[in-house]
Design a protein around this motif. Sequence first.
Motif, PDB file in Angstrom:
ATOM      1  N   GLN A 282       1.164  -2.061 -49.049  1.00  0.00           N
ATOM      2  CA  GLN A 282       0.235  -3.175 -48.875  1.00  0.00           C
ATOM      3  C   GLN A 282       0.242  -4.055 -50.117  1.00  0.00           C
ATOM      4  O   GLN A 282       0.288  -3.547 -51.238  1.00  0.00           O
TER       5      GLN A 282
ATOM      6  N   VAL B 250      -2.133  -7.142 -51.547  1.00  0.00           N
ATOM      7  CA  VAL B 250      -3.414  -7.788 -51.267  1.00  0.00           C
ATOM      8  C   VAL B 250      -3.781  -8.734 -52.401  1.00  0.00           C
ATOM      9  O   VAL B 250      -3.854  -8.325 -53.565  1.00  0.00           O
ATOM     10  N   GLU B 251      -4.024  -9.995 -52.029  1.00  0.00           N
ATOM     11  CA  GLU B 251      -4.428 -10.999 -53.016  1.00  0.00           C
ATOM     12  C   GLU B 251      -5.945 -11.157 -53.024  1.00  0.00           C
ATOM     13  O   GLU B 251      -6.606 -10.890 -52.015  1.00  0.00           O
TER      14      GLU B 251
ATOM     15  N   CYS C 183      -3.319  -9.835 -57.539  1.00  0.00           N
ATOM     16  CA  CYS C 183      -2.547  -9.279 -56.421  1.00  0.00           C
ATOM     17  C   CYS C 183      -2.196  -7.848 -56.763  1.00  0.00           C
ATOM     18  O   CYS C 183      -1.589  -7.591 -57.801  1.00  0.00           O
TER      19      CYS C 183
ATOM     20  N   TYR D 198       0.353 -17.104 -51.957  1.00  0.00           N
ATOM     21  CA  TYR D 198       0.867 -15.825 -51.479  1.00  0.00           C
ATOM     22  C   TYR D 198       1.489 -15.050 -52.633  1.00  0.00           C
ATOM     23  O   TYR D 198       2.205 -15.612 -53.469  1.00  0.00           O
TER      24      TYR D 198
ATOM     25  N   LYS E 182       4.107 -12.046 -53.721  1.00  0.00           N
ATOM     26  CA  LYS E 182       5.278 -11.320 -53.257  1.00  0.00           C
ATOM     27  C   LYS E 182       5.644 -10.256 -54.271  1.00  0.00           C
ATOM     28  O   LYS E 182       5.685 -10.515 -55.474  1.00  0.00           O
TER      29      LYS E 182
ATOM     30  N   TYR F 112       7.800  -7.667 -50.148  1.00  0.00           N
ATOM     31  CA  TYR F 112       6.567  -7.504 -49.391  1.00  0.00           C
ATOM     32  C   TYR F 112       5.635  -8.666 -49.764  1.00  0.00           C
ATOM     33  O   TYR F 112       5.467  -8.980 -50.944  1.00  0.00           O
ATOM     34  N   TRP F 113       5.037  -9.226 -48.740  1.00  0.00           N
ATOM     35  CA  TRP F 113       4.157 -10.386 -48.933  1.00  0.00           C
ATOM     36  C   TRP F 113       2.714 -10.022 -48.615  1.00  0.00           C
ATOM     37  O   TRP F 113       2.434  -9.250 -47.701  1.00  0.00           O
ATOM     38  N   GLY F 114       1.821 -10.665 -49.356  1.00  0.00           N
ATOM     39  CA  GLY F 114       0.413 -10.566 -49.023  1.00  0.00           C
ATOM     40  C   GLY F 114       0.044 -11.560 -47.941  1.00  0.00           C
ATOM     41  O   GLY F 114       0.869 -12.372 -47.501  1.00  0.00           O
ATOM     42  N   GLN F 115      -1.210 -11.506 -47.524  1.00  0.00           N
ATOM     43  CA  GLN F 115      -1.687 -12.385 -46.454  1.00  0.00           C
ATOM     44  C   GLN F 115      -2.062 -13.769 -46.956  1.00  0.00           C
ATOM     45  O   GLN F 115      -2.223 -14.695 -46.160  1.00  0.00           O
ATOM     46  N   GLY F 116      -2.195 -13.924 -48.243  1.00  0.00           N
ATOM     47  CA  GLY F 116      -2.515 -15.225 -48.812  1.00  0.00           C
ATOM     48  C   GLY F 116      -3.988 -15.378 -49.136  1.00  0.00           C
ATOM     49  O   GLY F 116      -4.851 -14.747 -48.520  1.00  0.00           O
ATOM     50  N   THR F 117      -4.248 -16.228 -50.121  1.00  0.00           N
ATOM     51  CA  THR F 117      -5.613 -16.553 -50.493  1.00  0.00           C
ATOM     52  C   THR F 117      -5.703 -18.071 -50.682  1.00  0.00           C
ATOM     53  O   THR F 117      -4.829 -18.678 -51.293  1.00  0.00           O
TER      54      THR F 117
END
Length: 121
Positions: A3, A5-6, A22, A94, A96, A110-115
């Motif tokens: 996971q 997470v930002e 992140c 985002y 990464k 792997y990427w986060g969902q963004g903030t």
Amino acid sequence: QVQVVESGGGLVQPGGSLRLSCAASGRIISINSMGWHRQAPGKQRELVAGITSGDSTNYADSVKGRFTISRDNAKNTVYLQMNSLRPEDAAVYYCKANLRSTWYESWVDYWGQGTQVTVSS
């Protein structure tokens, strides 16, 4: 499972500051590089800043001198300190992480969902 997470986005006035965080967690053997990208409405996602495992950094020209990327390897965390924010910095940011979950696997992004970062008076 990995996971990313930002956190830390929000609304800020022009000239203000924000600090994004992140954290990568889960099945992680080693993290190579970590970085921040952003995407504004109607625009392509672009690299903002990156940092390697050896702490080498690179920045987009538009943020040099205003943004600083750093990482805490013990926490698998990367930060983006954003100062002197401008309306054109508004975007979804985002995170990464390029990492391996096992020693026999390749490096994977792997990427986060963004903030969301909004810069407005």
